[in-house]
Design a protein around this motif. Sequence first.
Motif, PDB file in Angstrom:
ATOM      1  N   LEU A 140       0.811  -1.218   0.000  1.00  0.00           N
ATOM      2  CA  LEU A 140       0.000   0.000   0.000  1.00  0.00           C
ATOM      3  C   LEU A 140       0.843   1.266   0.000  1.00  0.00           C
ATOM      4  CD1 LEU A 140      -2.924  -1.008   2.393  1.00  0.00           C
ATOM      5  CD2 LEU A 140      -2.930  -0.872  -0.091  1.00  0.00           C
ATOM      6  N   VAL A 141       2.007   1.238   0.643  1.00  0.00           N
ATOM      7  CA  VAL A 141       2.768   2.484   0.753  1.00  0.00           C
ATOM      8  C   VAL A 141       3.819   2.671  -0.342  1.00  0.00           C
ATOM      9  CG1 VAL A 141       2.410   2.520   3.240  1.00  0.00           C
ATOM     10  CG2 VAL A 141       4.561   1.645   2.336  1.00  0.00           C
ATOM     11  N   THR A 142       4.184   1.577  -0.999  1.00  0.00           N
ATOM     12  CA  THR A 142       5.234   1.682  -2.028  1.00  0.00           C
ATOM     13  C   THR A 142       4.954   2.743  -3.096  1.00  0.00           C
ATOM     14  OG1 THR A 142       5.973  -0.572  -1.664  1.00  0.00           O
ATOM     15  CG2 THR A 142       6.498   0.376  -3.783  1.00  0.00           C
ATOM     16  N   PRO A 143       3.708   2.905  -3.562  1.00  0.00           N
ATOM     17  CA  PRO A 143       3.484   3.908  -4.621  1.00  0.00           C
ATOM     18  C   PRO A 143       3.784   5.355  -4.204  1.00  0.00           C
ATOM     19  CG  PRO A 143       1.673   2.372  -4.555  1.00  0.00           C
ATOM     20  CD  PRO A 143       2.514   2.085  -3.349  1.00  0.00           C
ATOM     21  N   PHE A 144       4.002   5.600  -2.920  1.00  0.00           N
ATOM     22  CA  PHE A 144       4.391   6.957  -2.515  1.00  0.00           C
ATOM     23  C   PHE A 144       5.847   7.259  -2.885  1.00  0.00           C
ATOM     24  CE2 PHE A 144       0.867   7.074   0.740  1.00  0.00           C
ATOM     25  CZ  PHE A 144       0.268   8.203   0.224  1.00  0.00           C
ATOM     26  N   THR A 145       6.655   6.209  -2.997  1.00  0.00           N
ATOM     27  CA  THR A 145       8.056   6.463  -3.325  1.00  0.00           C
ATOM     28  C   THR A 145       8.144   7.000  -4.754  1.00  0.00           C
ATOM     29  OG1 THR A 145       8.307   4.176  -3.989  1.00  0.00           O
ATOM     30  CG2 THR A 145       8.957   4.720  -1.752  1.00  0.00           C
ATOM     31  N   THR A 146       9.187   7.784  -4.993  1.00  0.00           N
ATOM     32  CA  THR A 146       9.275   8.527  -6.253  1.00  0.00           C
ATOM     33  C   THR A 146       9.727   7.636  -7.402  1.00  0.00           C
ATOM     34  OG1 THR A 146       9.855  10.444  -4.969  1.00  0.00           O
ATOM     35  CG2 THR A 146      10.276  10.559  -7.326  1.00  0.00           C
ATOM     36  N   CYS A 147       8.775   7.134  -8.163  1.00  0.00           N
ATOM     37  CA  CYS A 147       9.134   6.263  -9.274  1.00  0.00           C
ATOM     38  C   CYS A 147       9.625   7.094 -10.458  1.00  0.00           C
ATOM     39  CB  CYS A 147       7.949   5.406  -9.695  1.00  0.00           C
ATOM     40  SG  CYS A 147       6.639   6.345 -10.462  1.00  0.00           S
ATOM     41  N   SER A 148      10.260   6.443 -11.402  1.00  0.00           N
ATOM     42  CA  SER A 148      10.889   7.189 -12.496  1.00  0.00           C
ATOM     43  C   SER A 148       9.870   7.889 -13.391  1.00  0.00           C
ATOM     44  CB  SER A 148      11.781   6.263 -13.318  1.00  0.00           C
ATOM     45  OG  SER A 148      11.042   5.180 -13.801  1.00  0.00           O
ATOM     46  N   ALA A 149       8.605   7.456 -13.364  1.00  0.00           N
ATOM     47  CA  ALA A 149       7.604   8.110 -14.209  1.00  0.00           C
ATOM     48  C   ALA A 149       7.290   9.522 -13.714  1.00  0.00           C
ATOM     49  CB  ALA A 149       6.326   7.284 -14.248  1.00  0.00           C
ATOM     50  N   ALA A 155      -3.243  -2.240 -11.320  1.00  0.00           N
ATOM     51  CA  ALA A 155      -3.481  -3.589 -11.842  1.00  0.00           C
ATOM     52  C   ALA A 155      -2.645  -4.611 -11.084  1.00  0.00           C
ATOM     53  CB  ALA A 155      -3.159  -3.644 -13.331  1.00  0.00           C
ATOM     54  N   ILE A 156      -1.410  -4.242 -10.775  1.00  0.00           N
ATOM     55  CA  ILE A 156      -0.529  -5.203 -10.108  1.00  0.00           C
ATOM     56  C   ILE A 156      -0.953  -5.369  -8.641  1.00  0.00           C
ATOM     57  CG2 ILE A 156       1.455  -3.924  -9.148  1.00  0.00           C
ATOM     58  CD1 ILE A 156       1.833  -6.684 -11.649  1.00  0.00           C
ATOM     59  N   VAL A 157      -1.436  -4.293  -8.035  1.00  0.00           N
ATOM     60  CA  VAL A 157      -1.913  -4.408  -6.652  1.00  0.00           C
ATOM     61  C   VAL A 157      -3.143  -5.305  -6.606  1.00  0.00           C
ATOM     62  CG1 VAL A 157      -2.911  -3.178  -4.691  1.00  0.00           C
ATOM     63  CG2 VAL A 157      -0.976  -2.202  -5.907  1.00  0.00           C
ATOM     64  N   LYS A 158      -3.987  -5.151  -7.617  1.00  0.00           N
ATOM     65  CA  LYS A 158      -5.169  -6.014  -7.688  1.00  0.00           C
ATOM     66  C   LYS A 158      -4.733  -7.473  -7.763  1.00  0.00           C
ATOM     67  CE  LYS A 158      -8.630  -8.334  -9.435  1.00  0.00           C
ATOM     68  NZ  LYS A 158      -8.539  -9.544 -10.233  1.00  0.00           N
ATOM     69  N   ARG A 159      -3.730  -7.716  -8.591  1.00  0.00           N
ATOM     70  CA  ARG A 159      -3.260  -9.073  -8.776  1.00  0.00           C
ATOM     71  C   ARG A 159      -2.638  -9.635  -7.499  1.00  0.00           C
ATOM     72  NH1 ARG A 159       0.240 -12.442 -12.293  1.00  0.00           N
ATOM     73  NH2 ARG A 159       1.832 -11.761 -10.852  1.00  0.00           N
ATOM     74  N   SER A 213      -7.857  -8.669  -4.905  1.00  0.00           N
ATOM     75  CA  SER A 213      -9.169  -8.054  -4.798  1.00  0.00           C
ATOM     76  C   SER A 213      -9.065  -6.626  -5.303  1.00  0.00           C
ATOM     77  CB  SER A 213      -9.654  -8.038  -3.352  1.00  0.00           C
ATOM     78  OG  SER A 213      -9.158  -6.900  -2.686  1.00  0.00           O
ATOM     79  N   TRP A 214     -10.176  -6.064  -5.689  1.00  0.00           N
ATOM     80  CA  TRP A 214     -10.175  -4.662  -6.106  1.00  0.00           C
ATOM     81  C   TRP A 214     -10.221  -3.726  -4.914  1.00  0.00           C
ATOM     82  CZ3 TRP A 214      -8.580  -2.807 -10.449  1.00  0.00           C
ATOM     83  CH2 TRP A 214      -8.685  -3.570 -11.612  1.00  0.00           C
ATOM     84  N   LYS A 215     -10.480  -4.296  -3.736  1.00  0.00           N
ATOM     85  CA  LYS A 215     -10.655  -3.466  -2.552  1.00  0.00           C
ATOM     86  C   LYS A 215      -9.412  -2.606  -2.293  1.00  0.00           C
ATOM     87  CE  LYS A 215     -11.006  -4.068   2.431  1.00  0.00           C
ATOM     88  NZ  LYS A 215     -10.845  -5.105   3.465  1.00  0.00           N
ATOM     89  N   TRP A 216      -8.249  -3.234  -2.233  1.00  0.00           N
ATOM     90  CA  TRP A 216      -7.049  -2.484  -1.851  1.00  0.00           C
ATOM     91  C   TRP A 216      -6.621  -1.462  -2.896  1.00  0.00           C
ATOM     92  CZ3 TRP A 216      -6.737  -2.272   2.988  1.00  0.00           C
ATOM     93  CH2 TRP A 216      -7.090  -3.370   3.786  1.00  0.00           C
ATOM     94  N   PRO A 217      -6.578  -1.850  -4.183  1.00  0.00           N
ATOM     95  CA  PRO A 217      -6.211  -0.809  -5.160  1.00  0.00           C
ATOM     96  C   PRO A 217      -7.186   0.365  -5.145  1.00  0.00           C
ATOM     97  CG  PRO A 217      -6.815  -2.872  -6.253  1.00  0.00           C
ATOM     98  CD  PRO A 217      -6.656  -3.169  -4.810  1.00  0.00           C
ATOM     99  N   MET A 218      -8.457   0.100  -4.893  1.00  0.00           N
ATOM    100  CA  MET A 218      -9.430   1.200  -4.893  1.00  0.00           C
ATOM    101  C   MET A 218      -9.228   2.108  -3.673  1.00  0.00           C
ATOM    102  SD  MET A 218     -11.079   1.321  -7.562  1.00  0.00           S
ATOM    103  CE  MET A 218      -9.957   0.522  -8.668  1.00  0.00           C
TER     104      MET A 218
END
Lengths: 738, 80
Positions: A417-426, A703-707, A711-716
């Motif tokens: 859940l917290v990884t997407p806060f880190t500054t990705c190259s995009a 999509a990867i979090v869903k996988r 469940s769709w719960k966490w990505p949402m």
Amino acid sequence: MSKNINVALIGNPNTGKTSVFNQLTGLKQKVGNYPGITVEKKEGICKLPRGVKAHILDLPGTYSLNTTSLDESLVVELLLNKNDKDYPDVAVVISDVENLKRNLLLFTQIKDLKIPTILVINMADRMSRKGISLDIEAMEKKLDTKIALVSTRKNTGIDRIKELIADYKSISSKPILDPNRISPEYFERLQKTFPQNDLYKLWLVITQDVNFMPIEKKRIQDATDFATKSKDELKKLQHKETVLRYQLINNILKETYKVDFMAAKGLRASMDKILTHKVFGYLIFFVILLTIFQAIFDWSGYPMDFIDEQFALGAEWIKNTLPPGIFTDLLAEGIVAGIGGIVIFIPQIAFLFLFISLLEESGYMSRVVFLMDRVMRPFGLSGKSVVPLISGNACAIPAIMATRTIENWKERLITILVTPFTTCSARLPVYLILIALVIPEGNFLGLSYQALTLMLLYLIGFGMALLSAMVLNKILKIKSRSVFMIEMPTYRLPLLKNVGYTVIEKTKSFVLGAGKIILAISIVLWFLGSNGYSDDFKDADQIVTERIENEGLSTYSKNYIQNNIAAYQAEAQAEGMSPTAIQDSIQVLSEELSERAVAQEIASYKLEHSYIGQAGKAFEPIVKPLGYDWKIGIAVLTSFAAREVFVGTLATIYSVGSDEEETIKNRMAAELDENGQPLFNLASGISLMLFYAFAMQCMSTLAIVKRETNSWKWPMIQLGFMSVFAYIIALIAYQILI
Amino acid sequence: MATVADLRHGQKGIIKDFTENTLPIKLLELGCLPGNSVELVQVAPLNDPIYINLSGSHLAIRRSLAELIELDIVEETKSK
């Protein structure tokens, strides 16, 4: 009979189980998920002597049948369920010659399930170096099984495994430990109540926290007080069982397993002294991290640019070759661009998993966990979250895939859940262009303001990840049973074959898993961006052409043409072309340029009146308080597909028609708000950067979090929370700065 | 009462009989049984976790867990 023999590979972690699996099946393997859960399922086909085939299932590594993680429960569940289509005809327990005693614990448990069980003793190549000698024949007799002495590194003994599997009917399925020895009183009572059932299986069902299909746990609980016997007492019996098993094993090994400690040599002690050293340990880890970063950031840039170009060329080719129409557009702009958006990530994913599997294979990864565990603890995480979190600074997708090594579900979920806060190259292209626009040049202690801003953004991202981990750790009520305990395996030279398989497998699972969702969303976005309901959209060509005829090109387009011509002229003069020739080619060039300008203005007008454009305008009141106009609103909106499209979308809207960063930057700098002030100022720029720092704008990650969470719960939740949070922070920042 | 957490670098101990059920079963399976030896191999830079050799199994555990394993320290004359 043509039925394949069902084989289950079982073993402790770090015994080279996967190597044995790879040797047996080669590339004829399939990696998927068990239905309903996110445990990886690896299976493959192996050709045996005499034309027989075996279906090999590589079960997750486990220390025993007493489960503490999802992976381990799965092993027990399968071994208890005779009706499962994967229920093994024969079990192959893989052990490591150096840790044979501990490995045999699992062996005796499997054997007690009355499944024919073969013992594979792996890493035979290390025996002489460790001063180990075995009496295989005596051991086979004592353990009542057949043994294969194997070295996957030297490629010996694999044929022996195949022989034994083919001949599985001759392998004994007699149990080793009589459960009555654990507690005669308790087990007699149990047998009386359930005369039909096998005692050891009953015992497993009672003591494990899992539900098993064939023997219903509830029935046992309802019928008797066996399970309700206090937890403490049950645990005592489990302890006793373990002690009994070890006694048994010790007796067997005393006569068949000899270690000459004088002959034993090991690198372990000296390497650990350096690699887990207070200073050098961190230093080495830091250097390795830098290398990984360099690879993901920089080296993968070359293949990524290449992929980008090829897909652009492909789309171009389709447009030029196929008859124009909606189908061609869909193919070129929707599907090909969508697939391109997936393939572009392959180099980064492959690089990250190349390094991760090298670190894991060599045994170094456990040392990283050891070094970092204390640092991560205040945030509710353990050392195992370090690698995913740091990888997130390159790209969240492989980072989230890398969380699979975390057994504790709560910890793993928090990390995901917290990884997407880190500054990705995009985020980088967005940051770079905005910093160049709004942060003044100048120095602070020799560091430029612009570089400091970028560094600050990285720190904010990482800090936010840790902070939210701390909060989530408090909020999430998930029972997690496992204690922190990690094996420190011996150092080994990684087997390239294993590393290769891992890289291929992870890349494939990304392309096939997340790819489908990304492709679907790309097509939807394409549709919304290239269709509109209003007449303005349908008659865009006509409207824009008419406007240009009446009012001429927009100021920006005029400047664009003039600048290009001036640049060309200067260049031509420098090269010494004759004035008439220059005049002629300028004629041609300006026609070309104005044609392009018209096309760009039409595209821009179309986008403005497409569904997305309409949405952007409807969206404007919402983003207005953040300092954005509807054009930025569209760019932010489309960025929810992927952050890096921000620049591209603005290029389309401002009808710049080129992805050349400098051009777009100049165009952005020229953009004015209704008061005639630059639209991109310090306030709106910082508000935008903060928005991009916190918002969950990446459908591939979703999509990867869903996988991974199934469940769709966490990505949402992630999408909702991060976006709202980003909005609030951006709002505060703008309102303060303006 | 000495525990695994009290071990110094390179020091060994013999695990005592335990009657309480405080230890996770997993630890037992990895070799933490009465009479077996434990050696402290390394301590992480921030003093926690610790890296032990549990009768042949090399493990890293946290101090909080190590404090639960009681033992008799073998006073070893440093031969190295």
